[in-house]
Enzyme design. Structure first.
Site, PDB file in Angstrom:
ATOM      1  N   ARG A 103      -6.900  13.964  11.607  1.00 44.34           N
ATOM      2  CA  ARG A 103      -7.796  14.840  10.855  1.00 44.34           C
ATOM      3  C   ARG A 103      -8.194  14.163   9.551  1.00 44.34           C
ATOM      4  O   ARG A 103      -7.360  13.577   8.860  1.00 44.34           O
ATOM      5  CB  ARG A 103      -7.091  16.159  10.570  1.00 44.34           C
ATOM      6  CG  ARG A 103      -7.925  17.165   9.786  1.00 44.34           C
ATOM      7  CD  ARG A 103      -7.119  18.436   9.594  1.00 44.34           C
ATOM      8  NE  ARG A 103      -7.852  19.396   8.791  1.00 44.34           N
ATOM      9  CZ  ARG A 103      -7.385  20.589   8.439  1.00 44.34           C
ATOM     10  NH1 ARG A 103      -6.158  20.954   8.837  1.00 44.34           N
ATOM     11  NH2 ARG A 103      -8.107  21.407   7.710  1.00 44.34           N
ATOM     12  N   ARG A 142       4.105   5.378   5.173  1.00 43.88           N
ATOM     13  CA  ARG A 142       4.616   5.111   6.514  1.00 43.88           C
ATOM     14  C   ARG A 142       3.470   5.258   7.521  1.00 43.88           C
ATOM     15  O   ARG A 142       2.479   5.948   7.227  1.00 43.88           O
ATOM     16  CB  ARG A 142       5.750   6.071   6.873  1.00 43.88           C
ATOM     17  CG  ARG A 142       5.329   7.522   6.984  1.00 43.88           C
ATOM     18  CD  ARG A 142       6.512   8.453   7.266  1.00 43.88           C
ATOM     19  NE  ARG A 142       6.069   9.819   7.528  1.00 43.88           N
ATOM     20  CZ  ARG A 142       5.740  10.689   6.610  1.00 43.88           C
ATOM     21  NH1 ARG A 142       5.803  10.347   5.326  1.00 43.88           N
ATOM     22  NH2 ARG A 142       5.337  11.915   6.943  1.00 43.88           N
ATOM     23  N   CYS A 180      -3.305   5.199   7.988  1.00 43.03           N
ATOM     24  CA  CYS A 180      -3.965   5.121   9.292  1.00 43.03           C
ATOM     25  C   CYS A 180      -4.974   3.987   9.299  1.00 43.03           C
ATOM     26  O   CYS A 180      -5.418   3.512   8.242  1.00 43.03           O
ATOM     27  CB  CYS A 180      -4.702   6.426   9.614  1.00 43.03           C
ATOM     28  SG  CYS A 180      -3.713   7.920   9.518  1.00 43.03           S
ATOM     29  N   CYS A 220      10.070 -28.625  20.876  1.00 42.94           N
ATOM     30  CA  CYS A 220      10.185 -27.213  21.224  1.00 42.94           C
ATOM     31  C   CYS A 220      11.574 -26.677  20.899  1.00 42.94           C
ATOM     32  O   CYS A 220      11.765 -25.452  20.872  1.00 42.94           O
ATOM     33  CB  CYS A 220       9.834 -26.984  22.700  1.00 42.94           C
ATOM     34  SG  CYS A 220      10.723 -28.040  23.850  1.00 42.94           S
ATOM     35  N   THR A 275       0.255  13.384   2.419  1.00 45.00           N
ATOM     36  CA  THR A 275       1.119  13.310   3.610  1.00 45.00           C
ATOM     37  C   THR A 275       2.040  12.098   3.599  1.00 45.00           C
ATOM     38  O   THR A 275       3.014  12.055   4.341  1.00 45.00           O
ATOM     39  CB  THR A 275       0.274  13.243   4.893  1.00 45.00           C
ATOM     40  OG1 THR A 275      -0.555  12.068   4.864  1.00 45.00           O
ATOM     41  CG2 THR A 275      -0.606  14.481   5.009  1.00 45.00           C
TER      42      THR A 275
END
Length: 357
Positions: free
Chosen positions: A50, A72, A43, A327, A39
Protein backbone atom coordinates in the site's frame (compact mmCIF):
# COMPACT_ATOMS: atom_id res chain seq x y z
CA UNK A 1 13.23 7.17 -31.40
CA UNK A 2 11.42 3.91 -30.63
CA UNK A 3 9.77 3.92 -27.22
CA UNK A 4 11.59 0.70 -26.34
CA UNK A 5 15.00 2.27 -26.76
CA UNK A 6 14.48 5.52 -24.83
CA UNK A 7 16.79 6.18 -21.92
CA UNK A 8 15.67 5.25 -18.42
CA UNK A 9 14.73 8.05 -16.05
CA UNK A 10 17.68 9.10 -13.93
CA UNK A 11 15.88 8.72 -10.58
CA UNK A 12 18.37 11.27 -9.28
CA UNK A 13 15.88 13.45 -7.42
CA UNK A 14 13.37 12.64 -4.70
CA UNK A 15 10.59 13.89 -6.97
CA UNK A 16 11.58 11.40 -9.68
CA UNK A 17 11.88 8.59 -7.14
CA UNK A 18 8.48 9.33 -5.64
CA UNK A 19 6.94 9.37 -9.10
CA UNK A 20 8.43 5.91 -9.71
CA UNK A 21 6.97 4.64 -6.43
CA UNK A 22 3.52 6.04 -7.26
CA UNK A 23 3.53 4.31 -10.65
CA UNK A 24 5.21 1.16 -9.29
CA UNK A 25 7.86 1.54 -11.96
CA UNK A 26 9.72 -1.80 -12.20
CA UNK A 27 12.47 -0.10 -14.20
CA UNK A 28 13.49 1.72 -11.03
CA UNK A 29 14.14 -1.52 -9.13
CA UNK A 30 17.83 -1.77 -8.37
CA UNK A 31 18.30 2.01 -8.52
CA UNK A 32 16.94 2.76 -5.05
CA UNK A 33 14.55 1.61 -2.31
CA UNK A 34 12.07 3.63 -0.31
CA UNK A 35 11.55 3.38 3.44
CA UNK A 36 8.47 4.24 5.47
CA UNK A 37 9.13 5.92 8.83
CA UNK A 38 5.81 4.90 10.36
CA UNK A 39 6.24 1.16 9.69
CA UNK A 40 10.03 0.84 9.82
CA UNK A 41 10.20 -1.16 6.59
CA UNK A 42 11.65 -0.54 3.14
CA UNK A 43 10.43 -1.66 -0.29
CA UNK A 44 11.53 -1.65 -3.91
CA UNK A 45 9.83 0.96 -6.15
CA UNK A 46 7.59 -1.62 -7.86
CA UNK A 47 6.37 -3.11 -4.57
CA UNK A 48 2.69 -4.02 -4.41
CA UNK A 49 2.53 -2.69 -0.83
CA UNK A 50 0.00 0.00 0.00
CA UNK A 51 1.32 3.46 -0.92
CA UNK A 52 2.41 5.46 2.14
CA UNK A 53 2.02 9.17 2.66
CA UNK A 54 4.80 11.12 1.01
CA UNK A 55 5.86 12.84 4.23
CA UNK A 56 6.63 9.44 5.79
CA UNK A 57 8.93 8.30 2.99
CA UNK A 58 12.69 8.55 2.61
CA UNK A 59 14.90 7.07 -0.10
CA UNK A 60 18.09 5.01 0.02
CA UNK A 61 20.42 3.92 -2.79
CA UNK A 62 20.35 0.24 -1.72
CA UNK A 63 18.75 -2.20 0.73
CA UNK A 64 22.02 -2.24 2.70
CA UNK A 65 21.82 1.52 3.20
CA UNK A 66 18.21 1.25 4.37
CA UNK A 67 19.09 -1.52 6.81
CA UNK A 68 22.04 0.49 8.10
CA UNK A 69 19.54 3.23 8.92
CA UNK A 70 17.46 0.76 10.96
CA UNK A 71 14.83 -0.32 8.44
CA UNK A 72 13.87 -3.92 7.73
CA UNK A 73 12.57 -5.51 4.48
CA UNK A 74 8.86 -5.43 3.84
CA UNK A 75 7.04 -8.74 4.34
CA UNK A 76 5.73 -8.33 0.82
CA UNK A 77 9.27 -8.13 -0.51
CA UNK A 78 9.65 -11.88 -0.90
CA UNK A 79 6.41 -12.19 -2.85
CA UNK A 80 7.27 -9.18 -4.98
CA UNK A 81 10.73 -10.58 -5.58
CA UNK A 82 9.37 -13.99 -6.57
CA UNK A 83 6.97 -12.51 -9.11
CA UNK A 84 9.56 -10.10 -10.49
CA UNK A 85 12.16 -12.86 -10.73
CA UNK A 86 9.77 -15.13 -12.62
CA UNK A 87 8.95 -12.31 -15.04
CA UNK A 88 12.61 -11.50 -15.65
CA UNK A 89 13.46 -15.18 -16.15
CA UNK A 90 10.67 -15.53 -18.71
CA UNK A 91 11.82 -12.44 -20.63
CA UNK A 92 15.41 -13.65 -20.70
CA UNK A 93 14.35 -17.16 -21.75
CA UNK A 94 12.41 -15.64 -24.67
CA UNK A 95 15.46 -13.59 -25.63
CA UNK A 96 17.66 -16.70 -25.55
CA UNK A 97 15.25 -18.54 -27.85
CA UNK A 98 15.26 -15.55 -30.22
CA UNK A 99 19.07 -15.58 -30.31
CA UNK A 100 19.15 -19.32 -30.93
CA UNK A 101 16.52 -19.28 -33.69
CA UNK A 102 17.92 -16.31 -35.64
CA UNK A 103 20.15 -16.88 -38.65
CA UNK A 104 22.07 -13.71 -37.76
CA UNK A 105 22.44 -12.91 -34.04
CA UNK A 106 19.98 -10.09 -33.22
CA UNK A 107 21.41 -6.84 -31.91
CA UNK A 108 20.82 -5.40 -28.46
CA UNK A 109 18.19 -2.94 -29.71
CA UNK A 110 16.14 -5.73 -31.32
CA UNK A 111 16.33 -7.95 -28.24
CA UNK A 112 15.39 -5.10 -25.90
CA UNK A 113 12.45 -4.09 -28.10
CA UNK A 114 11.21 -7.67 -28.16
CA UNK A 115 11.34 -7.74 -24.33
CA UNK A 116 9.66 -4.34 -24.02
CA UNK A 117 12.60 -2.87 -22.08
CA UNK A 118 15.17 -0.17 -22.67
CA UNK A 119 18.50 -1.38 -24.02
CA UNK A 120 20.41 -0.59 -20.81
CA UNK A 121 17.85 -2.25 -18.54
CA UNK A 122 17.54 -5.33 -20.76
CA UNK A 123 21.33 -5.66 -20.91
CA UNK A 124 21.54 -5.54 -17.11
CA UNK A 125 18.71 -8.05 -16.60
CA UNK A 126 20.05 -10.50 -19.21
CA UNK A 127 23.54 -10.46 -17.71
CA UNK A 128 22.20 -10.93 -14.17
CA UNK A 129 20.13 -13.96 -15.25
CA UNK A 130 22.63 -15.74 -17.51
CA UNK A 131 26.03 -14.49 -16.36
CA UNK A 132 26.73 -13.36 -19.93
CA UNK A 133 25.97 -10.32 -22.03
CA UNK A 134 23.57 -10.95 -24.94
CA UNK A 135 26.50 -10.75 -27.34
CA UNK A 136 28.57 -13.24 -25.33
CA UNK A 137 25.59 -15.59 -25.08
CA UNK A 138 25.16 -15.47 -28.86
CA UNK A 139 28.86 -16.21 -29.32
CA UNK A 140 28.73 -19.14 -26.86
CA UNK A 141 25.64 -20.55 -28.55
CA UNK A 142 27.27 -20.35 -31.98
CA UNK A 143 30.35 -22.06 -30.57
CA UNK A 144 28.22 -24.95 -29.33
CA UNK A 145 26.34 -25.02 -32.62
CA UNK A 146 29.61 -25.00 -34.52
CA UNK A 147 30.88 -27.98 -32.55
CA UNK A 148 27.69 -29.88 -33.38
CA UNK A 149 27.91 -28.94 -37.06
CA UNK A 150 31.58 -29.92 -37.32
CA UNK A 151 30.72 -33.31 -35.87
CA UNK A 152 27.80 -33.83 -38.28
CA UNK A 153 28.54 -31.93 -41.50
CA UNK A 154 30.18 -33.27 -44.61
CA UNK A 155 32.47 -30.27 -44.90
CA UNK A 156 33.86 -27.47 -42.78
CA UNK A 157 32.26 -24.91 -45.10
CA UNK A 158 28.83 -26.44 -44.49
CA UNK A 159 29.50 -26.35 -40.75
CA UNK A 160 30.53 -22.69 -40.87
CA UNK A 161 27.29 -21.55 -42.49
CA UNK A 162 25.20 -24.05 -40.54
CA UNK A 163 26.46 -22.48 -37.33
CA UNK A 164 25.37 -19.02 -38.47
CA UNK A 165 28.67 -17.47 -39.55
CA UNK A 166 28.10 -15.10 -42.46
CA UNK A 167 31.47 -15.71 -44.08
CA UNK A 168 34.52 -17.92 -43.95
CA UNK A 169 36.72 -14.97 -42.96
CA UNK A 170 34.55 -14.10 -39.96
CA UNK A 171 34.66 -17.71 -38.83
CA UNK A 172 38.43 -18.05 -39.11
CA UNK A 173 38.90 -14.84 -37.11
CA UNK A 174 37.30 -16.50 -34.08
CA UNK A 175 37.64 -20.28 -34.60
CA UNK A 176 40.80 -20.67 -32.55
CA UNK A 177 39.28 -18.95 -29.54
CA UNK A 178 35.94 -20.73 -29.89
CA UNK A 179 37.28 -24.25 -30.35
CA UNK A 180 40.71 -24.04 -28.73
CA UNK A 181 42.22 -25.46 -31.94
CA UNK A 182 41.82 -25.24 -35.70
CA UNK A 183 38.51 -26.44 -37.12
CA UNK A 184 40.09 -29.42 -38.91
CA UNK A 185 41.79 -30.47 -35.67
CA UNK A 186 38.52 -30.23 -33.74
CA UNK A 187 36.60 -32.16 -36.37
CA UNK A 188 39.16 -34.95 -36.06
CA UNK A 189 38.80 -34.99 -32.26
CA UNK A 190 42.01 -33.05 -31.79
CA UNK A 191 43.96 -35.17 -34.24
CA UNK A 192 47.06 -33.33 -35.35
CA UNK A 193 47.40 -31.41 -32.09
CA UNK A 194 50.56 -32.26 -30.17
CA UNK A 195 50.49 -32.31 -26.37
CA UNK A 196 53.66 -32.93 -24.41
CA UNK A 197 53.32 -34.15 -20.85
CA UNK A 198 55.20 -35.57 -17.91
CA UNK A 199 54.22 -37.06 -14.57
CA UNK A 200 56.18 -36.30 -11.42
CA UNK A 201 55.84 -36.49 -7.64
CA UNK A 202 55.42 -33.62 -5.23
CA UNK A 203 54.48 -33.30 -1.58
CA UNK A 204 50.79 -33.31 -2.59
CA UNK A 205 51.08 -36.60 -4.47
CA UNK A 206 51.31 -37.22 -8.19
CA UNK A 207 51.29 -34.29 -10.62
CA UNK A 208 50.87 -34.23 -14.39
CA UNK A 209 51.84 -31.20 -16.44
CA UNK A 210 50.86 -30.95 -20.12
CA UNK A 211 51.69 -28.35 -22.75
CA UNK A 212 50.21 -27.76 -26.20
CA UNK A 213 51.65 -25.55 -28.91
CA UNK A 214 49.94 -22.60 -27.18
CA UNK A 215 50.97 -23.14 -23.58
CA UNK A 216 50.22 -25.14 -20.44
CA UNK A 217 46.91 -26.90 -21.05
CA UNK A 218 46.71 -29.12 -17.97
CA UNK A 219 48.08 -29.36 -14.44
CA UNK A 220 46.48 -32.34 -12.73
CA UNK A 221 46.92 -33.54 -9.15
CA UNK A 222 46.07 -36.93 -7.66
CA UNK A 223 47.20 -40.15 -6.04
CA UNK A 224 47.38 -42.39 -9.10
CA UNK A 225 49.72 -41.36 -11.95
CA UNK A 226 47.97 -43.68 -14.40
CA UNK A 227 44.63 -42.06 -13.61
CA UNK A 228 46.11 -38.63 -14.33
CA UNK A 229 47.32 -39.82 -17.73
CA UNK A 230 43.86 -41.24 -18.43
CA UNK A 231 42.31 -37.88 -17.50
CA UNK A 232 44.63 -36.17 -19.97
CA UNK A 233 43.68 -38.66 -22.70
CA UNK A 234 40.00 -37.99 -21.99
CA UNK A 235 40.64 -34.27 -22.33
CA UNK A 236 42.50 -34.68 -25.64
CA UNK A 237 41.13 -37.96 -27.06
CA UNK A 238 42.71 -37.73 -30.51
CA UNK A 239 45.71 -35.51 -29.91
CA UNK A 240 49.23 -36.87 -30.18
CA UNK A 241 50.47 -37.24 -26.59
CA UNK A 242 54.25 -37.20 -26.31
CA UNK A 243 56.33 -37.75 -23.18
CA UNK A 244 58.34 -34.69 -22.25
CA UNK A 245 62.07 -34.36 -22.90
CA UNK A 246 64.71 -32.81 -20.62
CA UNK A 247 63.58 -29.27 -21.44
CA UNK A 248 60.02 -30.17 -20.56
CA UNK A 249 61.15 -31.79 -17.32
CA UNK A 250 62.56 -28.40 -16.30
CA UNK A 251 59.14 -26.85 -16.87
CA UNK A 252 57.55 -29.53 -14.68
CA UNK A 253 60.12 -28.78 -12.00
CA UNK A 254 59.09 -25.13 -12.14
CA UNK A 255 55.46 -26.06 -11.51
CA UNK A 256 56.44 -28.41 -8.65
CA UNK A 257 58.59 -25.65 -7.17
CA UNK A 258 55.61 -23.29 -7.18
CA UNK A 259 53.45 -25.87 -5.37
CA UNK A 260 56.12 -26.38 -2.71
CA UNK A 261 56.81 -22.64 -2.25
CA UNK A 262 54.00 -20.43 -3.64
CA UNK A 263 56.00 -17.27 -2.97
CA UNK A 264 58.27 -18.03 -5.94
CA UNK A 265 55.37 -17.31 -8.32
CA UNK A 266 54.45 -18.97 -11.58
CA UNK A 267 54.55 -17.08 -14.86
CA UNK A 268 53.82 -19.51 -17.69
CA UNK A 269 51.83 -19.13 -20.92
CA UNK A 270 48.51 -20.94 -20.60
CA UNK A 271 46.32 -22.63 -23.20
CA UNK A 272 42.95 -21.95 -21.60
CA UNK A 273 40.02 -23.72 -23.27
CA UNK A 274 36.48 -23.13 -22.12
CA UNK A 275 33.27 -21.26 -22.73
CA UNK A 276 33.16 -17.47 -22.62
CA UNK A 277 31.68 -17.63 -19.12
CA UNK A 278 34.27 -20.12 -17.85
CA UNK A 279 37.11 -18.00 -19.19
CA UNK A 280 35.75 -14.94 -17.39
CA UNK A 281 35.62 -16.91 -14.14
CA UNK A 282 39.12 -18.32 -14.61
CA UNK A 283 40.52 -14.87 -15.34
CA UNK A 284 38.93 -13.58 -12.13
CA UNK A 285 40.55 -16.47 -10.23
CA UNK A 286 43.98 -15.49 -11.57
CA UNK A 287 43.45 -12.01 -10.12
CA UNK A 288 43.11 -13.33 -6.54
CA UNK A 289 46.49 -12.65 -4.85
CA UNK A 290 48.35 -15.55 -3.20
CA UNK A 291 47.37 -15.78 0.45
CA UNK A 292 43.92 -14.33 -0.22
CA UNK A 293 40.56 -16.02 -0.58
CA UNK A 294 37.32 -15.15 -2.35
CA UNK A 295 33.86 -16.65 -2.16
CA UNK A 296 31.89 -17.94 -5.13
CA UNK A 297 29.60 -14.96 -4.56
CA UNK A 298 32.59 -12.58 -4.73
CA UNK A 299 33.67 -14.03 -8.07
CA UNK A 300 30.14 -13.83 -9.46
CA UNK A 301 29.99 -10.15 -8.51
CA UNK A 302 33.47 -9.43 -9.92
CA UNK A 303 32.50 -10.75 -13.35
CA UNK A 304 29.24 -8.81 -13.28
CA UNK A 305 26.94 -11.81 -12.83
CA UNK A 306 25.86 -11.75 -9.16
CA UNK A 307 23.09 -14.30 -9.67
CA UNK A 308 25.40 -16.85 -11.31
CA UNK A 309 26.99 -18.25 -8.12
CA UNK A 310 26.28 -21.89 -9.01
CA UNK A 311 27.62 -21.37 -12.53
CA UNK A 312 30.82 -19.94 -11.00
CA UNK A 313 31.16 -23.07 -8.84
CA UNK A 314 30.73 -25.27 -11.92
CA UNK A 315 33.38 -23.27 -13.79
CA UNK A 316 35.80 -23.76 -10.89
CA UNK A 317 35.11 -27.51 -10.94
CA UNK A 318 35.76 -27.60 -14.70
CA UNK A 319 39.25 -26.10 -14.37
CA UNK A 320 41.98 -28.43 -15.69
CA UNK A 321 44.92 -26.19 -14.78
CA UNK A 322 45.50 -26.46 -11.03
CA UNK A 323 47.44 -23.76 -9.15
CA UNK A 324 48.09 -21.67 -12.29
CA UNK A 325 44.34 -20.98 -12.37
CA UNK A 326 43.96 -20.95 -8.57
CA UNK A 327 40.47 -22.31 -7.97
CA UNK A 328 41.77 -23.46 -4.57
CA UNK A 329 41.49 -19.82 -3.41
CA UNK A 330 37.70 -19.87 -3.77
CA UNK A 331 35.69 -20.83 -0.68
CA UNK A 332 32.09 -20.71 0.42
CA UNK A 333 30.68 -17.49 1.80
CA UNK A 334 30.93 -18.83 5.37
CA UNK A 335 34.61 -19.64 4.85
CA UNK A 336 34.12 -23.39 4.44
CA UNK A 337 36.53 -24.88 1.89
CA UNK A 338 33.74 -26.84 0.12
CA UNK A 339 34.86 -29.08 -2.73
CA UNK A 340 37.99 -29.18 -4.85
CA UNK A 341 38.59 -31.15 -8.03
CA UNK A 342 41.77 -32.64 -6.59
CA UNK A 343 40.63 -33.14 -2.99
CA UNK A 344 39.80 -30.78 -0.14
CA UNK A 345 42.94 -31.75 1.82
CA UNK A 346 45.12 -30.58 -1.08
CA UNK A 347 43.13 -27.35 -1.17
CA UNK A 348 43.64 -26.83 2.56
CA UNK A 349 47.37 -27.46 2.26
CA UNK A 350 47.78 -25.07 -0.69
CA UNK A 351 46.01 -22.32 1.25
CA UNK A 352 48.12 -23.02 4.36
CA UNK A 353 51.34 -22.69 2.39
CA UNK A 354 50.24 -19.46 0.76
CA UNK A 355 49.27 -18.01 4.13
CA UNK A 356 52.76 -18.71 5.46
CA UNK A 357 54.63 -16.94 2.64
Amino acid sequence: MNAHTTMLPAYDTDEARWQAVQTRDARADGHFVYAVRTTGVYCRPSSSARLPNRENVEFFPSPAAAEAAGYRPSRRAQGDRTAATAERSALVAQACRLIESSQTPPGLSELAAHAGLSQSHFHRVFKAETGLTPKAYATAYRARKLQEELNASGSITDAIYGAGFNSNSRFYETAGQVLGMHAREYRAGGAGAVVRFAVAECSLGAILVAQSQRGICAILLGDDPERLVQDLQDQFPSAELIGGDNDFERLVAQVVGFIEAPAVGLNLPLDVRGTAFQQRVWQALREIPPGSRASYTDIAERIGAPRAVRAVARACAANHIAVAIPCHRVVRRDGDLSGYRWGVERKRELLRREAQD
